[in-house]
Design a protein around this motif. Structure first.
Motif, PDB file in Angstrom:
ATOM      1  N   ILE B 153       1.019  -1.222  -0.144  1.00  0.00           N
ATOM      2  CA  ILE B 153       0.197  -0.080  -0.319  1.00  0.00           C
ATOM      3  C   ILE B 153       0.714   1.685   0.325  1.00  0.00           C
ATOM      4  O   ILE B 153       0.450   2.265   0.197  1.00  0.00           O
ATOM      5  CB  ILE B 153      -1.032   0.167   1.222  1.00  0.00           C
ATOM      6  N   GLY B 154       1.940   0.860  -0.109  1.00  0.00           N
ATOM      7  CA  GLY B 154       2.742   2.215   0.129  1.00  0.00           C
ATOM      8  C   GLY B 154       3.782   2.380  -1.901  1.00  0.00           C
ATOM      9  O   GLY B 154       4.192   3.377  -1.803  1.00  0.00           O
ATOM     10  N   ILE B 155       2.545   2.470  -2.494  1.00  0.00           N
ATOM     11  CA  ILE B 155       2.570   2.839  -4.102  1.00  0.00           C
ATOM     12  C   ILE B 155       2.694   4.236  -4.242  1.00  0.00           C
ATOM     13  O   ILE B 155       3.245   5.151  -5.132  1.00  0.00           O
ATOM     14  CB  ILE B 155       1.825   2.150  -4.856  1.00  0.00           C
ATOM     15  N   GLU B 156       1.812   5.252  -2.952  1.00  0.00           N
ATOM     16  CA  GLU B 156       1.678   6.413  -3.775  1.00  0.00           C
ATOM     17  C   GLU B 156       2.768   6.663  -2.914  1.00  0.00           C
ATOM     18  O   GLU B 156       3.177   7.959  -3.718  1.00  0.00           O
ATOM     19  CB  GLU B 156       0.056   6.722  -2.258  1.00  0.00           C
ATOM     20  N   GLY B 157       3.071   6.688  -1.771  1.00  0.00           N
ATOM     21  CA  GLY B 157       4.351   6.936  -0.871  1.00  0.00           C
ATOM     22  C   GLY B 157       5.578   7.243  -1.995  1.00  0.00           C
ATOM     23  O   GLY B 157       6.392   7.413  -2.623  1.00  0.00           O
ATOM     24  N   MET B 158       5.583   5.737  -3.100  1.00  0.00           N
ATOM     25  CA  MET B 158       6.205   5.395  -3.556  1.00  0.00           C
ATOM     26  C   MET B 158       6.537   6.257  -4.875  1.00  0.00           C
ATOM     27  O   MET B 158       7.570   6.822  -5.668  1.00  0.00           O
ATOM     28  CB  MET B 158       6.878   3.594  -4.542  1.00  0.00           C
ATOM     29  N   MET B 159       5.677   6.288  -5.862  1.00  0.00           N
ATOM     30  CA  MET B 159       4.895   7.721  -6.132  1.00  0.00           C
ATOM     31  C   MET B 159       5.593   9.386  -6.488  1.00  0.00           C
ATOM     32  O   MET B 159       6.319   9.594  -7.023  1.00  0.00           O
ATOM     33  CB  MET B 159       3.807   7.554  -7.178  1.00  0.00           C
ATOM     34  N   LEU B 160       5.058   9.922  -4.906  1.00  0.00           N
ATOM     35  CA  LEU B 160       5.537  10.107  -4.955  1.00  0.00           C
ATOM     36  C   LEU B 160       6.818  10.996  -4.288  1.00  0.00           C
ATOM     37  O   LEU B 160       7.210  11.927  -4.996  1.00  0.00           O
ATOM     38  CB  LEU B 160       4.694  10.617  -3.273  1.00  0.00           C
ATOM     39  N   THR B 161       7.838   9.874  -4.374  1.00  0.00           N
ATOM     40  CA  THR B 161       8.695  10.805  -3.626  1.00  0.00           C
ATOM     41  C   THR B 161       9.571  10.024  -5.366  1.00  0.00           C
ATOM     42  O   THR B 161      10.390  11.873  -5.151  1.00  0.00           O
ATOM     43  CB  THR B 161       9.851   9.192  -2.933  1.00  0.00           C
ATOM     44  N   GLY B 187      11.898   5.441  -6.689  1.00  0.00           N
ATOM     45  CA  GLY B 187      10.110   4.550  -6.698  1.00  0.00           C
ATOM     46  C   GLY B 187      11.748   3.017  -5.878  1.00  0.00           C
ATOM     47  O   GLY B 187      10.830   2.642  -5.335  1.00  0.00           O
ATOM     48  N   GLY B 188      12.240   2.874  -7.056  1.00  0.00           N
ATOM     49  CA  GLY B 188      12.733   1.287  -6.400  1.00  0.00           C
ATOM     50  C   GLY B 188      13.625   0.983  -5.271  1.00  0.00           C
ATOM     51  O   GLY B 188      13.462   0.312  -4.537  1.00  0.00           O
ATOM     52  N   PHE B 189      14.338   2.950  -4.647  1.00  0.00           N
ATOM     53  CA  PHE B 189      14.645   2.994  -3.433  1.00  0.00           C
ATOM     54  C   PHE B 189      13.766   2.750  -2.413  1.00  0.00           C
ATOM     55  O   PHE B 189      13.874   1.995  -1.736  1.00  0.00           O
ATOM     56  CB  PHE B 189      15.511   3.951  -3.116  1.00  0.00           C
ATOM     57  N   MET B 190      12.664   3.323  -2.819  1.00  0.00           N
ATOM     58  CA  MET B 190      11.443   2.931  -1.224  1.00  0.00           C
ATOM     59  C   MET B 190      10.725   2.021  -1.130  1.00  0.00           C
ATOM     60  O   MET B 190      10.623   1.005  -0.643  1.00  0.00           O
ATOM     61  CB  MET B 190      10.431   4.133  -1.758  1.00  0.00           C
ATOM     62  N   ALA B 191      11.280   1.207  -2.798  1.00  0.00           N
ATOM     63  CA  ALA B 191      10.185  -0.230  -2.521  1.00  0.00           C
ATOM     64  C   ALA B 191      11.315  -1.256  -2.157  1.00  0.00           C
ATOM     65  O   ALA B 191      11.221  -2.101  -1.471  1.00  0.00           O
ATOM     66  CB  ALA B 191      10.231  -0.851  -4.487  1.00  0.00           C
ATOM     67  N   THR B 192      12.751  -1.438  -2.065  1.00  0.00           N
ATOM     68  CA  THR B 192      13.739  -1.299  -1.451  1.00  0.00           C
ATOM     69  C   THR B 192      13.829  -2.057   0.127  1.00  0.00           C
ATOM     70  O   THR B 192      13.977  -2.941   0.709  1.00  0.00           O
ATOM     71  CB  THR B 192      15.182  -1.531  -1.715  1.00  0.00           C
ATOM     72  N   LEU B 193      13.501  -0.258   0.592  1.00  0.00           N
ATOM     73  CA  LEU B 193      12.830  -0.449   1.885  1.00  0.00           C
ATOM     74  C   LEU B 193      11.877  -0.826   2.700  1.00  0.00           C
ATOM     75  O   LEU B 193      11.754  -2.105   3.464  1.00  0.00           O
ATOM     76  CB  LEU B 193      12.381   0.995   2.018  1.00  0.00           C
ATOM     77  N   HIS B 194      10.869  -1.701   1.595  1.00  0.00           N
ATOM     78  CA  HIS B 194       9.474  -2.063   1.627  1.00  0.00           C
ATOM     79  C   HIS B 194       9.976  -3.404   1.652  1.00  0.00           C
ATOM     80  O   HIS B 194       9.405  -4.256   2.555  1.00  0.00           O
ATOM     81  CB  HIS B 194       8.156  -1.535   0.684  1.00  0.00           C
ATOM     82  N   ALA B 195      10.840  -3.837   1.117  1.00  0.00           N
ATOM     83  CA  ALA B 195      11.302  -5.059   1.050  1.00  0.00           C
ATOM     84  C   ALA B 195      12.202  -5.746   2.141  1.00  0.00           C
ATOM     85  O   ALA B 195      11.663  -6.408   3.166  1.00  0.00           O
ATOM     86  CB  ALA B 195      12.210  -5.192  -0.539  1.00  0.00           C
ATOM     87  N   LEU B 196      12.716  -5.075   2.151  1.00  0.00           N
ATOM     88  CA  LEU B 196      13.820  -4.859   3.126  1.00  0.00           C
ATOM     89  C   LEU B 196      13.122  -5.185   4.983  1.00  0.00           C
ATOM     90  O   LEU B 196      13.031  -6.760   5.788  1.00  0.00           O
ATOM     91  CB  LEU B 196      14.267  -4.123   4.057  1.00  0.00           C
ATOM     92  N   ILE B 308      13.053 -14.188  -5.284  1.00  0.00           N
ATOM     93  CA  ILE B 308      11.740 -14.258  -6.220  1.00  0.00           C
ATOM     94  C   ILE B 308      11.091 -12.266  -5.468  1.00  0.00           C
ATOM     95  O   ILE B 308      10.729 -11.872  -6.089  1.00  0.00           O
ATOM     96  CB  ILE B 308      10.990 -15.300  -6.180  1.00  0.00           C
ATOM     97  N   ARG B 309      10.923 -12.747  -3.997  1.00  0.00           N
ATOM     98  CA  ARG B 309      10.341 -11.495  -3.790  1.00  0.00           C
ATOM     99  C   ARG B 309      11.064 -10.113  -3.826  1.00  0.00           C
ATOM    100  O   ARG B 309      10.905  -9.396  -4.358  1.00  0.00           O
ATOM    101  CB  ARG B 309      10.061 -11.820  -1.979  1.00  0.00           C
ATOM    102  N   TYR B 310      12.050 -10.294  -3.491  1.00  0.00           N
ATOM    103  CA  TYR B 310      12.953  -8.525  -3.727  1.00  0.00           C
ATOM    104  C   TYR B 310      12.890  -8.176  -5.007  1.00  0.00           C
ATOM    105  O   TYR B 310      12.211  -6.941  -5.458  1.00  0.00           O
ATOM    106  CB  TYR B 310      15.287  -9.248  -3.382  1.00  0.00           C
ATOM    107  N   ILE B 314      11.320  -4.484  -5.861  1.00  0.00           N
ATOM    108  CA  ILE B 314      12.000  -3.317  -6.326  1.00  0.00           C
ATOM    109  C   ILE B 314      11.789  -3.544  -7.217  1.00  0.00           C
ATOM    110  O   ILE B 314      11.876  -1.554  -7.796  1.00  0.00           O
ATOM    111  CB  ILE B 314      13.757  -3.853  -6.329  1.00  0.00           C
ATOM    112  N   LEU B 315      11.254  -4.482  -8.407  1.00  0.00           N
ATOM    113  CA  LEU B 315      11.003  -3.843 -10.226  1.00  0.00           C
ATOM    114  C   LEU B 315       9.941  -2.742  -9.999  1.00  0.00           C
ATOM    115  O   LEU B 315       9.954  -1.996 -10.810  1.00  0.00           O
ATOM    116  CB  LEU B 315      11.410  -5.139 -10.561  1.00  0.00           C
TER     117      LEU B 315
END
Ligand SMILES: Nc1ncnc2c1ncn2[C@@H]1O[C@H](COP(=O)(O)OP(=O)(O)OP(=O)(O)O)[C@@H](O)[C@H]1O
Ligand SMILES: [Mg+2]
Lengths: 517, 422
Positions: B153-161, B187-196, B308-310, B314-315
């Motif tokens: 649900i962090g897509i909004e934040g990824m787009m905003l960043t 976007g990839g960086f924020m997603a990496t955070l979410h993945a971690l 697979i998840r990472y 991130i992509l």
């Protein structure tokens, strides 16, 4: 001679449990080797180590005389080891072909899945070993017996030479078991080595070439079927004599406790799987419901216990109408339920054993005072039941998920027997249990009956029904096609009714007749 | 655990199955349309639907009498509803009824809006596609994550960043394409955070996503205050129109609908089938879906669940980054606080609407985009339909979809559950 597989000095500790204690195990090429042992003896643990799912604390593994290290399932697969798990590892929403090729996909053009070639190879394997599967069917549409075949094909597709079957027969119908044995013999004849785990001693004599028995994580011994008897094996497993037949007095039935009239229930897909079932269970008797799995027994029990709504008919307990009321209302009528699917309906896996033992009584004194739980009382209650029912667990605070399958079942049985009841509904109560536990649970069922409890026993094991039930109702396509006194039938007759060949012969005579549609 | 049992918990049979729910919904809507038409629509009005830019020399247009057309549409919708309600059509037919009904509703809305006025249909379609783009990209990010069981649900934040970082870089480097690259990486960086957080530390996915969103508001706000408000450079402008100046641009009708967009629109239109293809036609996709359904089963055949998840998450963040670039670099030309305006959440609605399938999700995104476009049009034209109602329509549809009445939606079975190796 060199063995296809040799495990030497395997030791595995879990917190508080020594699951494998210097286990030596050897498998010859082309043999069916049966691994026996009580619930919690460490069979699954040993096999999980062989398949790379657990790392052993000590010990060595040799394949064809060479030492190998198996750190992950990929290693095991590469070395030609395949495993069919106690709980299937299949993805219901995918097809057979997708499940089988997952992880070792065939591609065309560099990156596109080649389903056709995969399906082709699956058909070849099917043909070679006589394993009938449709590559394009969805797993969720297949009966368990076929799902199991898919698991076996999955291992063969990866060119497994050693096949581990962890309690493959626990969920199969007798016909499916026979088919499986044919397949196993065929595989062994073609040079595959098979490790076969089961609790059913009859099956051991039907297929095993050799037998290794584990107890408390240690190897008790290895023997051949020709040198053993059912009772000698049982004694090896449990460490004492086990009485394999149930001793019981004739029933003295009293008032009618459960009355089911014209009950109709739909399954998940909306088809009428219980189609006008009528029967009654009296105090002090065991009514056994026999039938090939999938003839509505599951849904019948779910409807009786309030887990599934019925669309027509009546259920009365001691004259009180309980049709479509909540499970708690039914439970408070004095109904105990040993569910068929223990993970789904019987326990909360992440909760400790102690909490699982009060799931149906936690809201009442002495376990609750007002809104507050009394942990002292819950703990004392738990220890008492753990001892009384011989639940093998390091403490009452380990999550129920950590218990071996058989001990989870004992935990549920203990909970259901821990309060006064007048009706016991037991669905497959001994599925996956070892002979010692079966003996114990059977004794408790008969004891409950003798104390005046009405017992409804649903079981796919004809032997279990025949040895426990006072009356037997045969269920076929959602109807009770016959209700008979247990002494008056033999297996062959029951088999015919279960197959739907014969219908309603002596029903009228017994009285609990099924009205004709 | 029994995977089969998980799919249908409780397994209760409802009276309201897919077809009946749909039928009921259409029937109620038909009655609303008919009542409204008879009471509020002036009897002799005409609706004019333009088929091209108004300025174009021969203005192509379709003129229909408003009230009779609306009555016909209402009746057709009602019949569709009755059929679905009482004739229990098969699954495939129900999908067709769903689509057919949707077309009727859209047509009705446009005709009603064009009462005594002219609405440019082609322009409306073009705006829908354009406005659907960030939703579509966000939807793809959502699908990529949830197909391997990570709720995002962090897509909004990824787009905003991504919008903020992308704009900042394009401003300071004075290069739009470097800005785009920065947006993708952000976007990839924020997603990496979410993945971690979710994969490694097993934080609840909703909590992690919420953190990402809050963090994004802070980070982007800081970037705006520190780097964007005062800066020595001129604005970098907007992405160019890809086909401007080519003959394609000037094709009547088709040119407008297909060739008058900026790059992010085409990126989305290419990515939708691409993600679909990867998910359903390649080994990587098969493994991804397996990890989303039954990670332990995937593990036992040697699939690295964590990898697979990472990679997917991130992509997915990179794709969400493209969506961020749509706001600051393609549409607005500067960065505003909170400029993504909840499109990241609407993207999740589109994903659910499309049953976790990129193609269905794209249809959902287009529906939301269309509602947006219609909304704008109505406000400009001062139409006397409550335009908020049009804005609500996609959400009502989504709620019904989520409730499992229209087109049962089933998320991947392991969605949101952490995976532990044994
Ligand atoms: N992941 C785990 N964590 C902690 N303890 C475990 C774990 N898995 C197994 N155990 C414990 O190890 C012992 C052996 O369990 P195992 O599952 O190997 O028994 P089993 O012989 O397969 O029994 P069953 O016939 O009931 O399946 C049991 O006491 C069990 O509680
Ligand atoms: Mg086991």
């Amino acid at each position: 001679m060199t063995f296809a597989l040799e495990m030497r000095g395997i030791t595995k500790r879990f917190p508080g449990v020594l699951a494998n204690d210097h286990v030596d195990f050897a498998l010859e090429k082309g043999e069916i080797h049966c691994l026996l042992g009580e619930n919690g003896a460490g069979k699954s643990t040993l096999m999980n180590i062989l398949y790379g799912l657990y790392r052993p604390d000590e010990g060595h593994i040799f394949l064809n005389g060479h030492e190998v290290h198996i750190g992950a399932p990929t290693d095991a697969i590469r070395l030609g080891i395949g495993m069919v798990h106690q709980h299937f590892m299949l993805i219901p929403v995918m097809t057979v072909a997708e499940n089988i090729m997952l992880g070792t996909e065939i591609v065309k053009g560099g990156f596109v899945l080649d389903r056709n070639t995969a399906a082709q190879r699956i058909r070849e394997i099917s043909r070679q070993y006589g394993l009938e599967v449709d590559p394009n069917a969805y797993i969720k549409d297949l009966p368990v017996g076929v799902q199991q075949r898919v698991e076996i094909v999955k291992a063969l597709y990866r060119q497994a030479n050693i096949l581990i079957l962890d309690e493959p027969t626990a969920v199969l119908t007798p016909q499916e078991v026979d088919d499986l044995f044919t397949i196993m013999r065929e595989l062994a004849a073609q040079g595959k080595s098979i490790i076969f785990i089961t609790h059913k001693l009859g099956e051991v004599f039907a297929v095993a070439d050799r037998i290794t028995v584990l107890r408390n994580g240690r190897v008790v011994g290895t023997t051949r079927p020709s040198d053993a008897t059912q009772s000698s094996l049982a004694a090896m497993m449990v460490g004492r004599e086990v009485i394999l037949t149930v001793e019981k007095q004739p029933a003295r039935p009293g008032r009618t406790v459960l009355e089911v009239r014209d009950l109709k229930v739909l399954d998940d897909r909306g088809s009428m799987v219980v189609n006008g079932a009528t029967f009654e269970v009296r105090a002090g008797e065991v009514l056994g419901i026999a039938g090939v799995q999938g003839n509505g027994q599951t849904e019948l029990v779910e409807a009786l216990t309030g887990l599934r709504p019925s669309v027509a008919g009546h259920v009365m307990i001691d004259g009180v109408e309980v049709t479509n009321v909540s499970p708690r209302r039914i439970s408070e009528q004095g109904v105990a339920h040993i569910p068929e699917d223990r993970h789904e309906h019987g326990m909360v896996g992440k909760y400790p054993v102690a909490d699982n033992l009060v799931l149906n009584t936690y809201y009442r004194p002495p376990f609750a005072q007002g809104f507050v739980l009394n942990h002292r009382a819950i703990e004392e209650h738990a220890w008492r039941l753990v001892h009384e029912f011989d639940i093998r667990t390091p403490s009452v605070y380990v999550p129920a998920n950590n218990l071996s399958g058989g001990n989870q079942q004992k935990m549920i049985v203990a909970r259901e027997f821990s309060r006064p009841i007048k009706l016991l509904i037991a669905a497959q109560p001994t599925r996956g249990l070892d002979v010692g536990s079966i003996e114990f649970i059977h004794k408790r069922l008969i004891q409950a009956r003798d104390q005046g409890v009405a017992v409804l026993l649903v079981s796919a094991e004809l032997d279990e029904i025949m040895s426990l039930a006072d009356r037997i109702a045969v269920m076929y396509k959602g109807r009770i096609v016959a209700t008979v006194e247990a002494e008056q039938v033999d297996r062959a007759e029951l088999g015919l009714w279960m197959a739907g060949v014969m219908s309603h012969p002596i029903t009228e005579a017994v009285g609990a007749a099924e009205p004709r549609a | 655990m029994n995977p089969v049992a998980q799919i249908n918990p409780g397994g209760r049979k409802r009276f309201l199955n897919r077809a009946r729910g749909l039928g009921l919904f259409y029937l109620v809507l038909a009655i609303i349309i008919l009542v409204w038409t008879l009471r509020a629509s002036p009897p002799d009005s005409l609706s004019r639907l333009g088929l091209g830019v108004i300025l174009q020399p021969p203005p192509l247009r379709l003129t229909v009498p408003t009230q009779p057309s609306l009555i016909v549409i209402g009746l057709l919708l009602g019949l569709t509803g009755l059929y679905a309600l009482f004739c229990s059509p098969p699954e495939r037919a129900t999908s067709m009824l769903l689509g057919g009904g949707a077309v009727l509703i859209v047509l009705g809305a446009i005709i009603a809006a064009a009462t005594d006025k002219s609405i440019d249909l082609v322009g409306l379609i073009k705006d829908s596609v354009r406005l659907a783009t960030p939703i579509m990209l966000g939807m793809l990010a959502g699908v990529m994550c949830e197909r391997c069981a990570i709720i995002n649900i962090g897509i909004e934040g990824m787009m905003l960043t991504a919008a903020a970082v992308g704009y900042m870089v394009s401003l300071y480097a004075q290069n739009m394409w470097l800005g785009l690259l920065a947006a993708i990486l952000a976007g990839g960086f924020m997603a990496t955070l979410h993945a971690l957080l979710t994969i490694q530390l097993m934080v609840d996915h909703i909590i992690s996503g919420t953190c990402i969103n809050i963090l994004a508001v802070g980070v982007s706000g800081y970037i705006r205050a520190a780097f964007l408000l005062k800066n020595p450079f001129g604005a970098p402008g907007l992405f160019p129109y890809v086909f401007q100046g080519t003959p394609l641009w000037d094709i009547p009708i088709l040119g407008t609908i297909l060739f008058q967009y900026q790059p992010m629109v085409y990126a989305a239109l290419v990515l939708v089938p691409l993600v679909w293809f990867v998910l359903f036609r390649t080994p990587w996709g098969l493994r991804t879906r397996a990890v989303g359904e039954h990670p332990r089963a995937a593990d036992t055949v040697g699939i690295d669940v964590f990898k697979i998840r990472y990679v997917n998450v991130i992509l997915a963040g990179c794709v969400a980054g493209l969506g961020g670039a749509w706001f600051s670099l393609e549409t607005v030309g500067h960065f505003d606080d909170l400029m993504t305006n909840n499109r990241g959440f609407i993207a999740l609605a589109a994903m659910i609407f499309g049953n976790w399938n990129p193609l269905g999700g794209a249809a959902g995104a287009l529906l939301f985009g269309f509602a947006d476009a219609l909304n704008f049009k109505f406000q400009i034209l001062e139409v006397n339909v409550p335009y908020q109602f049009i804005g609500m329509l996609p959400f009502i549809l989504t709620m019904i979809a989520v409730a499992g009445v229209i087109g049962r939606t089933t998320p991947p079975a392991a969605d949101g559950q952490p995976y532990r190796k044994q």
